[in-house]
Design a protein around this motif. Structure first.
Motif, PDB file in Angstrom:
ATOM      1  N   PRO A   1      11.055  -1.835 -12.782  1.00 51.92           N
ATOM      2  CA  PRO A   1      10.477  -0.582 -12.283  1.00 51.92           C
ATOM      3  C   PRO A   1       9.117  -0.822 -11.649  1.00 51.92           C
ATOM      4  O   PRO A   1       8.411  -1.760 -12.002  1.00 51.92           O
ATOM      5  CB  PRO A   1      10.322   0.265 -13.551  1.00 51.92           C
ATOM      6  N   ASN A   2       8.761   0.040 -10.707  1.00 54.38           N
ATOM      7  CA  ASN A   2       7.469  -0.059 -10.036  1.00 54.38           C
ATOM      8  C   ASN A   2       6.513   0.951 -10.655  1.00 54.38           C
ATOM      9  O   ASN A   2       6.446   2.098 -10.236  1.00 54.38           O
ATOM     10  CB  ASN A   2       7.641   0.206  -8.539  1.00 54.38           C
ATOM     11  N   ILE A   3       5.799   0.530 -11.667  1.00 53.54           N
ATOM     12  CA  ILE A   3       4.850   1.421 -12.344  1.00 53.54           C
ATOM     13  C   ILE A   3       3.464   1.125 -11.802  1.00 53.54           C
ATOM     14  O   ILE A   3       2.884   0.087 -12.104  1.00 53.54           O
ATOM     15  CB  ILE A   3       4.865   1.197 -13.871  1.00 53.54           C
ATOM     16  N   SER A   4       2.937   1.997 -10.984  1.00 50.49           N
ATOM     17  CA  SER A   4       1.642   1.728 -10.341  1.00 50.49           C
ATOM     18  C   SER A   4       0.504   2.156 -11.250  1.00 50.49           C
ATOM     19  O   SER A   4      -0.150   3.150 -11.045  1.00 50.49           O
ATOM     20  CB  SER A   4       1.553   2.473  -9.007  1.00 50.49           C
ATOM     21  N   ARG A   5       0.314   1.365 -12.301  1.00 49.54           N
ATOM     22  CA  ARG A   5      -0.806   1.600 -13.207  1.00 49.54           C
ATOM     23  C   ARG A   5      -1.530   0.282 -13.422  1.00 49.54           C
ATOM     24  O   ARG A   5      -0.939  -0.790 -13.360  1.00 49.54           O
ATOM     25  CB  ARG A   5      -0.326   2.124 -14.571  1.00 49.54           C
ATOM     26  N   GLY A   6      -2.826   0.391 -13.690  1.00 55.63           N
ATOM     27  CA  GLY A   6      -3.607  -0.822 -13.883  1.00 55.63           C
ATOM     28  C   GLY A   6      -3.293  -1.477 -15.208  1.00 55.63           C
ATOM     29  O   GLY A   6      -2.750  -0.861 -16.122  1.00 55.63           O
ATOM     30  N   LEU A   7      -3.642  -2.730 -15.311  1.00 52.97           N
ATOM     31  CA  LEU A   7      -3.420  -3.459 -16.557  1.00 52.97           C
ATOM     32  C   LEU A   7      -4.552  -3.163 -17.524  1.00 52.97           C
ATOM     33  O   LEU A   7      -5.712  -3.214 -17.165  1.00 52.97           O
ATOM     34  CB  LEU A   7      -3.366  -4.968 -16.269  1.00 52.97           C
ATOM     35  N   ASP A   8      -4.187  -2.900 -18.758  1.00 51.27           N
ATOM     36  CA  ASP A   8      -5.184  -2.591 -19.783  1.00 51.27           C
ATOM     37  C   ASP A   8      -5.230  -3.734 -20.777  1.00 51.27           C
ATOM     38  O   ASP A   8      -4.315  -3.941 -21.546  1.00 51.27           O
ATOM     39  CB  ASP A   8      -4.793  -1.286 -20.488  1.00 51.27           C
ATOM     40  N   TYR A   9      -6.336  -4.497 -20.736  1.00 49.20           N
ATOM     41  CA  TYR A   9      -6.478  -5.623 -21.652  1.00 49.20           C
ATOM     42  C   TYR A   9      -7.357  -5.272 -22.843  1.00 49.20           C
ATOM     43  O   TYR A   9      -7.616  -6.124 -23.678  1.00 49.20           O
ATOM     44  CB  TYR A   9      -7.113  -6.813 -20.913  1.00 49.20           C
ATOM     45  N   GLY A  10      -7.824  -4.038 -22.905  1.00 42.35           N
ATOM     46  CA  GLY A  10      -8.801  -3.713 -23.929  1.00 42.35           C
ATOM     47  C   GLY A  10      -8.258  -3.478 -25.311  1.00 42.35           C
ATOM     48  O   GLY A  10      -8.881  -3.815 -26.286  1.00 42.35           O
ATOM     49  N   ALA A  11      -7.076  -2.869 -25.440  1.00 43.62           N
ATOM     50  CA  ALA A  11      -6.536  -2.516 -26.756  1.00 43.62           C
ATOM     51  C   ALA A  11      -5.134  -3.062 -26.894  1.00 43.62           C
ATOM     52  O   ALA A  11      -4.262  -2.770 -26.087  1.00 43.62           O
ATOM     53  CB  ALA A  11      -6.538  -0.999 -26.949  1.00 43.62           C
ATOM     54  N   ALA A  12      -4.925  -3.876 -27.921  1.00 39.39           N
ATOM     55  CA  ALA A  12      -3.621  -4.513 -28.100  1.00 39.39           C
ATOM     56  C   ALA A  12      -2.514  -3.490 -28.304  1.00 39.39           C
ATOM     57  O   ALA A  12      -1.439  -3.585 -27.717  1.00 39.39           O
ATOM     58  CB  ALA A  12      -3.679  -5.470 -29.292  1.00 39.39           C
ATOM     59  N   ALA A  13      -2.767  -2.483 -29.118  1.00 41.54           N
ATOM     60  CA  ALA A  13      -1.725  -1.498 -29.406  1.00 41.54           C
ATOM     61  C   ALA A  13      -1.310  -0.746 -28.146  1.00 41.54           C
ATOM     62  O   ALA A  13      -0.126  -0.510 -27.905  1.00 41.54           O
ATOM     63  CB  ALA A  13      -2.217  -0.519 -30.469  1.00 41.54           C
ATOM     64  N   LYS A  14      -2.288  -0.372 -27.296  1.00 43.79           N
ATOM     65  CA  LYS A  14      -1.963   0.329 -26.066  1.00 43.79           C
ATOM     66  C   LYS A  14      -1.160  -0.565 -25.135  1.00 43.79           C
ATOM     67  O   LYS A  14      -0.247  -0.111 -24.443  1.00 43.79           O
ATOM     68  CB  LYS A  14      -3.252   0.786 -25.366  1.00 43.79           C
ATOM     69  N   GLY A  15      -1.533  -1.832 -25.115  1.00 47.67           N
ATOM     70  CA  GLY A  15      -0.786  -2.766 -24.276  1.00 47.67           C
ATOM     71  C   GLY A  15       0.657  -2.881 -24.717  1.00 47.67           C
ATOM     72  O   GLY A  15       1.569  -2.932 -23.879  1.00 47.67           O
TER      73      GLY A  15
ATOM     74  N   GLU B   1       2.396  -0.588 -26.226  1.00 51.23           N
ATOM     75  CA  GLU B   1       3.079   0.633 -25.848  1.00 51.23           C
ATOM     76  C   GLU B   1       3.485   0.595 -24.377  1.00 51.23           C
ATOM     77  O   GLU B   1       4.575   1.023 -24.012  1.00 51.23           O
ATOM     78  CB  GLU B   1       2.165   1.833 -26.113  1.00 51.23           C
ATOM     79  N   ARG B   2       2.610   0.065 -23.556  1.00 48.23           N
ATOM     80  CA  ARG B   2       2.909  -0.007 -22.129  1.00 48.23           C
ATOM     81  C   ARG B   2       4.072  -0.955 -21.855  1.00 48.23           C
ATOM     82  O   ARG B   2       4.957  -0.690 -21.043  1.00 48.23           O
ATOM     83  CB  ARG B   2       1.669  -0.480 -21.374  1.00 48.23           C
ATOM     84  N   MET B   3       4.063  -2.095 -22.548  1.00 43.99           N
ATOM     85  CA  MET B   3       5.147  -3.050 -22.355  1.00 43.99           C
ATOM     86  C   MET B   3       6.476  -2.494 -22.863  1.00 43.99           C
ATOM     87  O   MET B   3       7.534  -2.711 -22.267  1.00 43.99           O
ATOM     88  CB  MET B   3       4.818  -4.364 -23.086  1.00 43.99           C
ATOM     89  N   GLU B   4       6.432  -1.741 -23.972  1.00 45.70           N
ATOM     90  CA  GLU B   4       7.662  -1.145 -24.477  1.00 45.70           C
ATOM     91  C   GLU B   4       8.195  -0.113 -23.487  1.00 45.70           C
ATOM     92  O   GLU B   4       9.399  -0.003 -23.268  1.00 45.70           O
ATOM     93  CB  GLU B   4       7.411  -0.484 -25.835  1.00 45.70           C
ATOM     94  N   GLU B   5       7.287   0.628 -22.866  1.00 44.48           N
ATOM     95  CA  GLU B   5       7.694   1.604 -21.862  1.00 44.48           C
ATOM     96  C   GLU B   5       8.406   0.921 -20.696  1.00 44.48           C
ATOM     97  O   GLU B   5       9.417   1.400 -20.191  1.00 44.48           O
ATOM     98  CB  GLU B   5       6.455   2.356 -21.373  1.00 44.48           C
ATOM     99  N   LYS B   6       7.862  -0.233 -20.291  1.00 44.34           N
ATOM    100  CA  LYS B   6       8.475  -0.970 -19.190  1.00 44.34           C
ATOM    101  C   LYS B   6       9.883  -1.436 -19.584  1.00 44.34           C
ATOM    102  O   LYS B   6      10.843  -1.314 -18.806  1.00 44.34           O
ATOM    103  CB  LYS B   6       7.604  -2.188 -18.819  1.00 44.34           C
ATOM    104  N   ILE B   7      10.013  -1.951 -20.799  1.00 41.66           N
ATOM    105  CA  ILE B   7      11.322  -2.435 -21.248  1.00 41.66           C
ATOM    106  C   ILE B   7      12.309  -1.280 -21.358  1.00 41.66           C
ATOM    107  O   ILE B   7      13.495  -1.420 -21.026  1.00 41.66           O
ATOM    108  CB  ILE B   7      11.181  -3.180 -22.589  1.00 41.66           C
ATOM    109  N   LEU B   8      11.828  -0.112 -21.800  1.00 49.89           N
ATOM    110  CA  LEU B   8      12.698   1.059 -21.853  1.00 49.89           C
ATOM    111  C   LEU B   8      13.211   1.425 -20.463  1.00 49.89           C
ATOM    112  O   LEU B   8      14.382   1.804 -20.294  1.00 49.89           O
ATOM    113  CB  LEU B   8      11.933   2.249 -22.453  1.00 49.89           C
ATOM    114  N   GLU B   9      12.357   1.291 -19.449  1.00 48.12           N
ATOM    115  CA  GLU B   9      12.787   1.591 -18.098  1.00 48.12           C
ATOM    116  C   GLU B   9      13.799   0.559 -17.603  1.00 48.12           C
ATOM    117  O   GLU B   9      14.732   0.884 -16.869  1.00 48.12           O
ATOM    118  CB  GLU B   9      11.575   1.659 -17.172  1.00 48.12           C
ATOM    119  N   TRP B  10      13.572  -0.690 -18.008  1.00 47.64           N
ATOM    120  CA  TRP B  10      14.568  -1.727 -17.658  1.00 47.64           C
ATOM    121  C   TRP B  10      15.928  -1.369 -18.277  1.00 47.64           C
ATOM    122  O   TRP B  10      16.968  -1.473 -17.640  1.00 47.64           O
ATOM    123  CB  TRP B  10      14.123  -3.079 -18.179  1.00 47.64           C
ATOM    124  N   GLU B  11      15.870  -0.979 -19.546  1.00 42.81           N
ATOM    125  CA  GLU B  11      17.105  -0.638 -20.246  1.00 42.81           C
ATOM    126  C   GLU B  11      17.814   0.523 -19.556  1.00 42.81           C
ATOM    127  O   GLU B  11      19.038   0.537 -19.396  1.00 42.81           O
ATOM    128  CB  GLU B  11      16.798  -0.282 -21.695  1.00 42.81           C
TER     129      GLU B  11
END
Length: 226
Positions: free
Chosen positions: A155-169, A171-181
């Motif tokens: 998926p093309n998610i036009s959002r910046g990368l967030d390196y500041g908080a591990a938990a938020k990161g 969540e973002r990666m899980e969202e991407k995998i959900l879209e792949w699924e």
């Protein structure tokens, strides 16, 4: 919309598309874990420093209190010998030692509070680290399952990368995998700071505090001689 705005928007869209093509969710969750592990290491170092600070402040407070007691004995001896001037100087030193003892005791108490807070945060951080490690294994398994599909479209998610908080990161990666699924299903396939300088005080040699201390000592001697 001006031509400059259109060019800027196209540039941003191209950049986001490139980042999403390069971004590997499993790799990114590993980076988030490394960042969190580094933060935990820094917290452990800070905790050690604060514990040392408590120990040093308590030792200095005890030493200053002992010096104050010793000064009082010396001042009493000077008064008994008729050396009031010497007793006055020693009494001033006693007051300064008492001030130092109080300051170091306050510093030790503050450092203890910081230690308690750091201990709580460190325990919470370690628990979160273990939770995210398990989560990463789950996400990696899901990502491998999707990548087995022949028609995988990221998926093309036009959002910046967030390196500041591990938990938020995560969540973002899980969202991407959900879209792949979801994409795979449509195509018919599966996818987180010693002690300060001691109080020196103003010169107490001729202060009211010194006079009061001397009078107390005189009274103490007078009552002892009765």
């Amino acid at each position: 919309m001006s031509i400059l705005n259109r060019i800027a928007n196209l540039t941003k869209a191209s950049l986001h598309e490139m980042l999403n093509k390069l971004e590997d969710p499993v790799m990114m969750t590993g980076q988030y874990l490394r960042n969190l592990e580094e933060d935990l290491g820094n917290a452990e170092n800070a905790l050690r420093e604060q514990r040392i600070g408590v120990s040093v402040a308590e030792r200095k407070s005890a030493e200053a209190a002992q010096a104050a007691k010793q000064s009082e004995l010396q001042a009493l001896a000077a008064l008994e010998a008729g050396d009031e001037a010497g007793a006055r100087v020693i009494a001033a030193a006693k007051i300064r030692y008492e001030e130092q003892a109080g300051q170091y005791a306050a510093e030790a108490a503050e450092a203890k509070e910081r230690v308690a807070e750091l201990e709580i945060r460190l325990e919470e951080g370690k628990a979160e680290f273990e939770r995210l490690k398990q989560k990463r294994q789950e996400l990696a398994a899901r990502a491998r399952k999707v990548e087995e599909s022949e028609q995988l479209h990221r998926p093309n998610i036009s959002r910046g990368l967030d390196y500041g908080a591990a938990a938020k990161g995560f969540e973002r990666m899980e969202e991407k995998i959900l879209e792949w699924e979801a994409g795979a299903e449509v195509s018919g396939r599966s996818y987180t700071a010693g002690s300060g300088s001691p109080l020196t005080g103003a010169s107490a040699s001729d202060s009211a505090a010194v006079a009061e201390e001397l009078q107390r000592m005189k009274d103490q001697l007078a009552s002892r001689d009765k």
